[in-house]
Design a protein around this motif. Sequence first.
Motif, PDB file in Angstrom:
ATOM      1  N   ILE A  20       0.835  -1.194   0.000  1.00  0.00           N
ATOM      2  CA  ILE A  20       0.000   0.000   0.000  1.00  0.00           C
ATOM      3  C   ILE A  20       0.871   1.246   0.000  1.00  0.00           C
ATOM      4  CG2 ILE A  20      -1.682   1.306   1.334  1.00  0.00           C
ATOM      5  CD1 ILE A  20      -2.971  -1.206   2.155  1.00  0.00           C
ATOM      6  N   ALA A  21       1.917   1.238   0.819  1.00  0.00           N
ATOM      7  CA  ALA A  21       2.805   2.398   0.873  1.00  0.00           C
ATOM      8  C   ALA A  21       3.419   2.674  -0.488  1.00  0.00           C
ATOM      9  CB  ALA A  21       3.897   2.170   1.912  1.00  0.00           C
ATOM     10  N   TYR A  80      -6.708  -1.250   6.817  1.00  0.00           N
ATOM     11  CA  TYR A  80      -5.272  -1.021   6.672  1.00  0.00           C
ATOM     12  C   TYR A  80      -4.943   0.464   6.817  1.00  0.00           C
ATOM     13  CZ  TYR A  80      -3.628  -5.605   4.986  1.00  0.00           C
ATOM     14  OH  TYR A  80      -3.267  -6.908   4.881  1.00  0.00           O
ATOM     15  N   LEU A  81      -5.643   1.267   6.047  1.00  0.00           N
ATOM     16  CA  LEU A  81      -5.334   2.686   6.008  1.00  0.00           C
ATOM     17  C   LEU A  81      -5.631   3.362   7.344  1.00  0.00           C
ATOM     18  CD1 LEU A  81      -6.672   3.455   2.425  1.00  0.00           C
ATOM     19  CD2 LEU A  81      -4.291   3.162   3.125  1.00  0.00           C
ATOM     20  N   GLY A 131      -2.629   7.720  11.472  1.00  0.00           N
ATOM     21  CA  GLY A 131      -2.097   8.581  12.515  1.00  0.00           C
ATOM     22  C   GLY A 131      -0.593   8.709  12.513  1.00  0.00           C
ATOM     23  N   SER A 132       0.103   7.737  11.914  1.00  0.00           N
ATOM     24  CA  SER A 132       1.559   7.715  12.018  1.00  0.00           C
ATOM     25  C   SER A 132       2.282   7.815  10.683  1.00  0.00           C
ATOM     26  CB  SER A 132       2.004   6.419  12.712  1.00  0.00           C
ATOM     27  OG  SER A 132       1.572   5.280  11.974  1.00  0.00           O
ATOM     28  N   ASN A 133       1.548   7.799   9.573  1.00  0.00           N
ATOM     29  CA  ASN A 133       2.199   7.770   8.269  1.00  0.00           C
ATOM     30  C   ASN A 133       1.634   8.875   7.382  1.00  0.00           C
ATOM     31  OD1 ASN A 133       2.610   6.879   5.363  1.00  0.00           O
ATOM     32  ND2 ASN A 133       3.834   5.350   6.436  1.00  0.00           N
ATOM     33  N   ILE A 190      -5.648   9.048   1.821  1.00  0.00           N
ATOM     34  CA  ILE A 190      -7.062   8.997   2.172  1.00  0.00           C
ATOM     35  C   ILE A 190      -7.712  10.380   2.213  1.00  0.00           C
ATOM     36  CG2 ILE A 190      -6.677   6.884   3.470  1.00  0.00           C
ATOM     37  CD1 ILE A 190      -6.873   8.465   6.022  1.00  0.00           C
ATOM     38  N   GLU A 191      -6.916  11.416   2.054  1.00  0.00           N
ATOM     39  CA  GLU A 191      -7.473  12.766   2.090  1.00  0.00           C
ATOM     40  C   GLU A 191      -8.529  12.933   0.993  1.00  0.00           C
ATOM     41  OE1 GLU A 191      -6.026  17.450   1.795  1.00  0.00           O
ATOM     42  OE2 GLU A 191      -4.553  15.821   1.717  1.00  0.00           O
ATOM     43  N   GLY A 192      -9.702  13.319   1.387  1.00  0.00           N
ATOM     44  CA  GLY A 192     -10.778  13.544   0.429  1.00  0.00           C
ATOM     45  C   GLY A 192     -11.599  12.317   0.094  1.00  0.00           C
ATOM     46  N   MET A 193     -11.163  11.126   0.508  1.00  0.00           N
ATOM     47  CA  MET A 193     -11.933   9.918   0.201  1.00  0.00           C
ATOM     48  C   MET A 193     -13.132   9.828   1.141  1.00  0.00           C
ATOM     49  SD  MET A 193     -10.685   8.440  -2.423  1.00  0.00           S
ATOM     50  CE  MET A 193     -11.417   6.799  -2.360  1.00  0.00           C
TER      51      MET A 193
END
Length: 342
Positions: free
Chosen positions: A9-10, A91-92, A97-99, A106-109
Motif C-alpha cells: 500500500i505504501a 489497513y489505512l 495517525g503515524s504515516n 485517504i485525504e478527500g476519500m
Amino acid sequence: MKFAAFNSIAIAVVTGLFSGAAGAQEADRNIMASMEGGSQTLIARDIAELGDRCGLPLNVLDSHGSLENFFGVRNRHNTQFGIVDSDILNYLSAYRGSNADVRQAIEGMRIMLPLYDAEVHVVAREGINSLHDLRGKRLGVGQKDGTAYLTSQLILDILHIKVAERVSGSADEMIELLRQGEIDALLKVGNAPMPMFMDGRLGSSFHMVPITDEVLHASYKPVTLPAGTYSFQPAGVRTIASKTLLMTYEYGSEKNAYYKNSCKAVADFTNLIVGNLDELRRVGHHPKWKTLNLTEIPKGWEVGTCVRKGLEPTYEVSCAQQAESAENEQYLDLLHERLKQR
C-alpha cells in the motif's frame, strides 16, 4: 499492530501506482469494479442501468481489485465511484495517525453507500481443518494487491500464522494449482455463491475450512455458509465476512466546473440507488441487493457532502423525481446523528 502487506500500500501511495492509467475517460462518469468473480461488476452494472434509464451514462471500468478501485477514485479523472472492500479501509485507518503518505492517500476519500457482506472462503485439501493448519503451507491468495491478497495478510497477521508461501494468480490459476497439489489451500473473498467454486472442478477431496477464531470478530462479521452452497460443502460452515462499500471523493467544495459536475453525479446516483432499492432487490443482477443495509457505515470514515445532498428529501434527479423510501429516511437520520457528534 503492524501488517506486512502495508508495504504494498505504501508503494502504491508513494509511486501513484494506479494513477499512471489515469487519463481522461471517454465517459464523464465512471465506476471501478473488480472483474474477477463478477460480483462487483454485477452490482456496478445494475447501478449503471439506473443511470442509463435516466440519461446519465455510467461507464463500468474493470479492475484487479479493491486497492486499485480505491486509488482509481483517488487519482483517475472522471472516476467518481469505486467498489472497495472494508479491509482496505482497515489497513489505512491503522496507519493514518503515524504515516504521512497514508494521510495523503485517504485525504478527500468518502463513503458513498455500504453495499454488502463479502464472505471469506478458504478451500483446502484434506488435513487442513482450521486456519492454524495453514502454518508452513502454501496458500493461494489471488491477484497481488487484490482483496484476497490483502485480507489473507490481515488474517494471518492477526492470528500469528506464518505460511510457507502466499501464491498469487488469477482465480482459474488458483483452482488449477489447488487441484494439482501446487498449493495446499486458497483464500478468496466474495459473495457466496462464488462462480469460481461452482463449475465442478473441485470434487469431494476438497472442503471449505471453517473460520471460528473469535479474535477475528473484532474486524469481521461472523457468518455461516449454508449447507450445499457448493457441491463439495454438504454441511453449513462458519466463516467471516467483510463489508463491501461504494466509495467516492469529496467534491462538495465545487471549487471548479469539474468538482461541480462530479458532485452532481455523486448526488444523482446516490438518489437513484436509494430511491430504487426495492426494484434492485427484486430484479437486480446480484442477490446481495436483498441484504443491503444502508446504516452499516464504517467507523472513522466520513460520508461525502454530495452524498448527503443526494439524500435530501427535496433533491430531484433531472430525469425524474425519485420516490422517498423508509430506508432513505433511516439513512438520513443516521447521517444527521453522526454529523451532530462531529
